[in-house]
Design a protein around this motif. Structure first.
Motif, PDB file in Angstrom:
ATOM      1  N   PHE A   1      29.509  55.073  46.203  1.00 25.15           N
ATOM      2  CA  PHE A   1      30.508  53.980  46.635  1.00 25.15           C
ATOM      3  C   PHE A   1      30.188  52.580  46.426  1.00 25.15           C
ATOM      4  N   PRO A   2      28.641  52.322  46.767  1.00 20.09           N
ATOM      5  CA  PRO A   2      27.989  51.002  46.520  1.00 20.09           C
ATOM      6  C   PRO A   2      27.962  50.579  45.322  1.00 20.09           C
ATOM      7  N   GLU A   3      27.721  51.387  44.519  1.00 22.68           N
ATOM      8  CA  GLU A   3      27.630  51.282  43.138  1.00 22.68           C
ATOM      9  C   GLU A   3      28.944  51.058  42.394  1.00 22.68           C
ATOM     10  N   LEU A   4      29.929  51.734  42.758  1.00 22.70           N
ATOM     11  CA  LEU A   4      31.324  51.452  42.185  1.00 22.70           C
ATOM     12  C   LEU A   4      31.879  50.094  42.617  1.00 22.70           C
ATOM     13  N   LEU A   5      31.595  49.911  43.941  1.00 18.70           N
ATOM     14  CA  LEU A   5      31.974  48.323  44.161  1.00 18.70           C
ATOM     15  C   LEU A   5      31.229  47.293  43.620  1.00 18.70           C
ATOM     16  N   ALA A   6      29.909  47.543  43.431  1.00 18.64           N
ATOM     17  CA  ALA A   6      29.141  46.435  42.819  1.00 18.64           C
ATOM     18  C   ALA A   6      29.454  46.570  41.368  1.00 18.64           C
ATOM     19  N   GLU A   7      29.826  47.329  40.729  1.00 18.46           N
ATOM     20  CA  GLU A   7      30.671  47.270  39.308  1.00 18.46           C
ATOM     21  C   GLU A   7      31.849  46.443  39.372  1.00 18.46           C
ATOM     22  N   ALA A   8      32.478  46.781  40.306  1.00 15.24           N
ATOM     23  CA  ALA A   8      33.805  46.098  40.433  1.00 15.24           C
ATOM     24  C   ALA A   8      33.600  44.810  40.719  1.00 15.24           C
ATOM     25  N   ARG A   9      32.605  44.369  41.588  1.00 16.92           N
ATOM     26  CA  ARG A   9      32.339  42.897  41.816  1.00 16.92           C
ATOM     27  C   ARG A   9      31.811  42.297  40.774  1.00 16.92           C
ATOM     28  N   ASP A  10      30.994  42.708  39.740  1.00 14.71           N
ATOM     29  CA  ASP A  10      30.201  42.256  38.753  1.00 14.71           C
ATOM     30  C   ASP A  10      31.417  41.768  37.721  1.00 14.71           C
ATOM     31  N   MET A  11      32.341  42.751  37.614  1.00 16.88           N
ATOM     32  CA  MET A  11      33.357  42.547  36.583  1.00 16.88           C
ATOM     33  C   MET A  11      34.175  41.230  36.909  1.00 16.88           C
ATOM     34  N   ALA A  12      34.547  41.011  38.082  1.00 18.83           N
ATOM     35  CA  ALA A  12      35.378  39.862  38.690  1.00 18.83           C
ATOM     36  C   ALA A  12      34.693  38.755  38.604  1.00 18.83           C
ATOM     37  N   MET A  13      33.298  38.909  39.170  1.00 18.72           N
ATOM     38  CA  MET A  13      32.599  37.691  38.815  1.00 18.72           C
ATOM     39  C   MET A  13      32.195  37.253  37.472  1.00 18.72           C
ATOM     40  N   LYS A  14      32.182  38.093  36.499  1.00 16.74           N
ATOM     41  CA  LYS A  14      31.975  37.675  35.082  1.00 16.74           C
ATOM     42  C   LYS A  14      33.166  37.118  34.601  1.00 16.74           C
ATOM     43  N   GLY A  15      34.293  37.156  35.109  1.00 16.53           N
ATOM     44  CA  GLY A  15      35.598  36.358  34.646  1.00 16.53           C
ATOM     45  C   GLY A  15      35.265  34.873  34.861  1.00 16.53           C
ATOM     46  N   HIS A  16      34.488  34.781  36.101  1.00 20.64           N
ATOM     47  CA  HIS A  16      34.532  33.297  36.714  1.00 20.64           C
ATOM     48  C   HIS A  16      32.979  32.814  36.238  1.00 20.64           C
ATOM     49  N   GLU A  17      32.097  33.443  35.360  1.00 14.70           N
ATOM     50  CA  GLU A  17      31.025  33.124  35.158  1.00 14.70           C
ATOM     51  C   GLU A  17      31.043  31.675  34.202  1.00 14.70           C
ATOM     52  N   GLY A  18      30.241  30.585  34.665  1.00 19.15           N
ATOM     53  CA  GLY A  18      30.481  29.540  33.905  1.00 19.15           C
ATOM     54  C   GLY A  18      31.722  28.738  34.066  1.00 19.15           C
ATOM     55  N   LYS A  19      32.291  29.080  35.207  1.00 19.52           N
ATOM     56  CA  LYS A  19      33.633  28.356  35.469  1.00 19.52           C
ATOM     57  C   LYS A  19      33.748  27.947  36.647  1.00 19.52           C
ATOM     58  N   LEU A  20      34.847  27.004  36.997  1.00 21.95           N
ATOM     59  CA  LEU A  20      35.119  26.206  38.111  1.00 21.95           C
ATOM     60  C   LEU A  20      36.330  26.814  39.128  1.00 21.95           C
ATOM     61  N   VAL A  21      36.041  27.381  40.127  1.00 23.53           N
ATOM     62  CA  VAL A  21      37.388  27.730  40.728  1.00 23.53           C
ATOM     63  C   VAL A  21      38.031  26.807  41.848  1.00 23.53           C
ATOM     64  N   ILE A  22      39.043  26.401  41.591  1.00 19.65           N
ATOM     65  CA  ILE A  22      39.693  25.539  42.721  1.00 19.65           C
ATOM     66  C   ILE A  22      40.501  26.350  43.584  1.00 19.65           C
ATOM     67  N   HIS A  23      40.257  25.988  44.930  1.00 15.45           N
ATOM     68  CA  HIS A  23      40.662  26.626  46.069  1.00 15.45           C
ATOM     69  C   HIS A  23      41.913  25.638  46.674  1.00 15.45           C
ATOM     70  N   THR A  24      43.166  26.245  47.173  1.00 14.00           N
ATOM     71  CA  THR A  24      44.056  25.408  47.863  1.00 14.00           C
ATOM     72  C   THR A  24      44.165  26.177  49.162  1.00 14.00           C
ATOM     73  N   ALA A  25      44.779  25.380  50.184  1.00 15.66           N
ATOM     74  CA  ALA A  25      45.121  26.179  51.538  1.00 15.66           C
ATOM     75  C   ALA A  25      46.504  26.714  51.482  1.00 15.66           C
ATOM     76  N   TRP A  26      46.142  27.940  51.769  1.00 17.90           N
ATOM     77  CA  TRP A  26      47.313  28.883  51.917  1.00 17.90           C
ATOM     78  C   TRP A  26      47.648  29.227  53.445  1.00 17.90           C
ATOM     79  N   GLY A  27      48.460  28.746  54.224  1.00 18.74           N
ATOM     80  CA  GLY A  27      48.349  28.956  55.586  1.00 18.74           C
ATOM     81  C   GLY A  27      47.108  28.751  56.177  1.00 18.74           C
ATOM     82  N   THR A  28      46.500  29.670  56.758  1.00 18.77           N
ATOM     83  CA  THR A  28      45.123  29.441  57.270  1.00 18.77           C
ATOM     84  C   THR A  28      44.042  29.820  56.451  1.00 18.77           C
ATOM     85  N   GLU A  29      44.295  30.028  55.148  1.00 21.04           N
ATOM     86  CA  GLU A  29      43.436  30.732  54.460  1.00 21.04           C
ATOM     87  C   GLU A  29      43.082  30.031  53.068  1.00 21.04           C
ATOM     88  N   TRP A  30      41.999  30.079  52.385  1.00 21.25           N
ATOM     89  CA  TRP A  30      41.798  29.447  51.151  1.00 21.25           C
ATOM     90  C   TRP A  30      42.141  30.507  49.882  1.00 21.25           C
TER      91      TRP A  30
END
Length: 423
Positions: A138-167
């Motif tokens: 389970f931890p290995e699977l989640l780490a692999e999923a996390r790395d795949m998601a972070m790879k898409g943001h590697e070297g990029k800037l993420v802009i967050h906006t307020a959505w209700g009480t969350e970003w």
């Protein structure tokens, strides 16, 4: 009768035995859609299923899913254009796959009778079940999923906006802008960058002295001088994201503002643009006359009050620093205020050289010719400044983009305007 009683006992025994066997031999992992890993797991599962489909049935470790859901992302731009992206993920139901030699069951459930209060999205849960001996996967699977998601943001800037009480992330991650691509007055960028780096390295120093660990910056100056561009480039340089906060947003109150500032994502700048336009005589109004429920005192308390959060960096920008209330820009709320002014002679020269200099032949000019034209532009800016006329960096950049070097130099004088001396 005896046979019926025996069959009943046998059936109950099988049920109890199966339940005990499942408890002993199976392990389940629950992921709800409030957890960050939920956003990582579904795209990862969809990608693995797609790979299995292309590899063919013999080599595919996944079973092909016949229950899919679509997630649509719309990126709306200020000029009216938009981009739409589709992402197919596993839909509600039961799916099976094989991960590193172990079979797993995925059950996606959706609660349709209750919704999230602010977003209106139904509550969802994904449950992964496998043999107890394979729980370490389970931890290995989640780490692999996390790395795949972070790879898409590697070297990029993420802009967050307020959505209700969350970003929430706004649009697609953007390519980072090199810090040296923003041409400021000599030494200005280095001063701000060194200050923020020193702040990031002194967390324990603040804790030992009981000082709230937060920092506020104010960049002021005329429009088009590069305030926002510099903040974006600085965030990319430090691998930080940007949380864009609009104080005039409808429905934003003091409590929500305080919650947002106290729960900004890690490694992010909170950016409040045109802060002078947010409050008029300490009353917040929007362009259409709508009066928001954010009060001036509530804004000040959110910045450095008793309930304000720590471990945050706030950037504010304004074109009219003289309109800001002294209570807003006092030390503790604004720790560093820097003027980002119109183009100086050296700035104009450097920007010109960056556009038209470099390898000879690319722009049709030799490096010596570019240097001579840069000298002429520097003298022109000096002459215009003597008579009180200035030009913004944005105006120069717009001219350089659409013109060749000689034409740009000839047209530069039309861009100068009379500007009041900044405070």
């Amino acid at each position: 009768m005896a046979m019926g009683v025996g069959l009943t006992v046998l059936r109950q025994g099988v049920v109890f035995g199966t339940t005990a066997l499942r408890r002993r031999m199976l392990v389940s992992l629950e992921i709800n859609n409030k957890d960050r890993s939920y956003e990582w797991f579904l795209p990862w599962m969809a990608q693995q299923t797609a790979k299995a489909s292309h590899a063919g049935p013999r080599s595919a470790p996944w079973t092909r899913s016949h229950q899919l859901s679509v997630e649509t992302t719309v990126e709306q731009r200020k000029n009216g254009s938009s981009s739409i992206f589709f992402k197919l993920v596993a839909g509600p139901g039961i799916h099976y796959f094989k991960y590193r030699g172990a079979w797993m069951q995925v059950k996606r459930e959706r609660e349709t009778r209750s919704m999230q209060l602010m977003s209106g999205v139904p509550w969802e849960t994904v449950t992964l079940t496998t043999l107890s001996r394979d729980r370490k996967l389970f931890p290995e699977l989640l780490a692999e999923a996390r790395d795949m998601a972070m790879k898409g943001h590697e070297g990029k800037l993420v802009i967050h906006t307020a959505w209700g009480t969350e970003w929430k992330p706004f649009g697609q991650p953007r390519r980072k802008r090199p810090l040296q691509s923003v041409v400021l007055e000599p030494g200005k960028a280095e001063t701000i960058e060194n200050d923020i780096k020193a702040f990031l390295e002194r967390r324990q120093w603040y804790a030992d002295r009981g000082i709230p660990y937060r920092r506020g910056y104010l960049l002021y100056g005329p429009p088009g001088s590069g305030k926002t561009s510099f903040i974006q480039a600085l965030a990319g340089s430090l691998s930080y994201d940007i949380c864009l906060l609009n104080l005039s947003e409808r429905g934003l109150g003091d409590d929500k503002l305080n919650h947002l500032l106290s729960n900004a994502p890690e490694r992010s700048f909170v950016l409040i643009e045109d802060v002078d336009a947010a409050f008029n005589k300490r009353v917040q109004t929007s362009e259409d006359g709508y009066q928001s429920s954010v009060t001036f005192s509530g804004f000040l308390n959110a910045l450095d009050g008793v309930a304000s959060g720590e471990e945050r960096i706030i950037f504010m920008t304004t074109n009219h620093v003289e309109r800001l209330d002294p209570a807003l820009i006092r030390p503790g709320r604004v720790d560093m205020a820097e003027l980002i002014d119109d183009a100086t002679p050296l700035q104009a020269r450097e920007l010109f050289a960056r556009f038209y200099g470099g390898v000879e032949g690319v722009t049709g000019l030799s490096n010596a010719e570019v240097k001579n034209l840069s000298d002429d532009l520097e003298k022109m800016v000096q002459e215009e400044m003597i008579v009180g006329k200035r030009v913004s960096m944005a105006a120069l950049q717009g001219l350089f983009i659409r013109s060749d070097a000689r034409e740009a130099l000839t047209s530069c004088r039309d861009l100068f305007v009379t500007r009041r001396t900044p405070l």
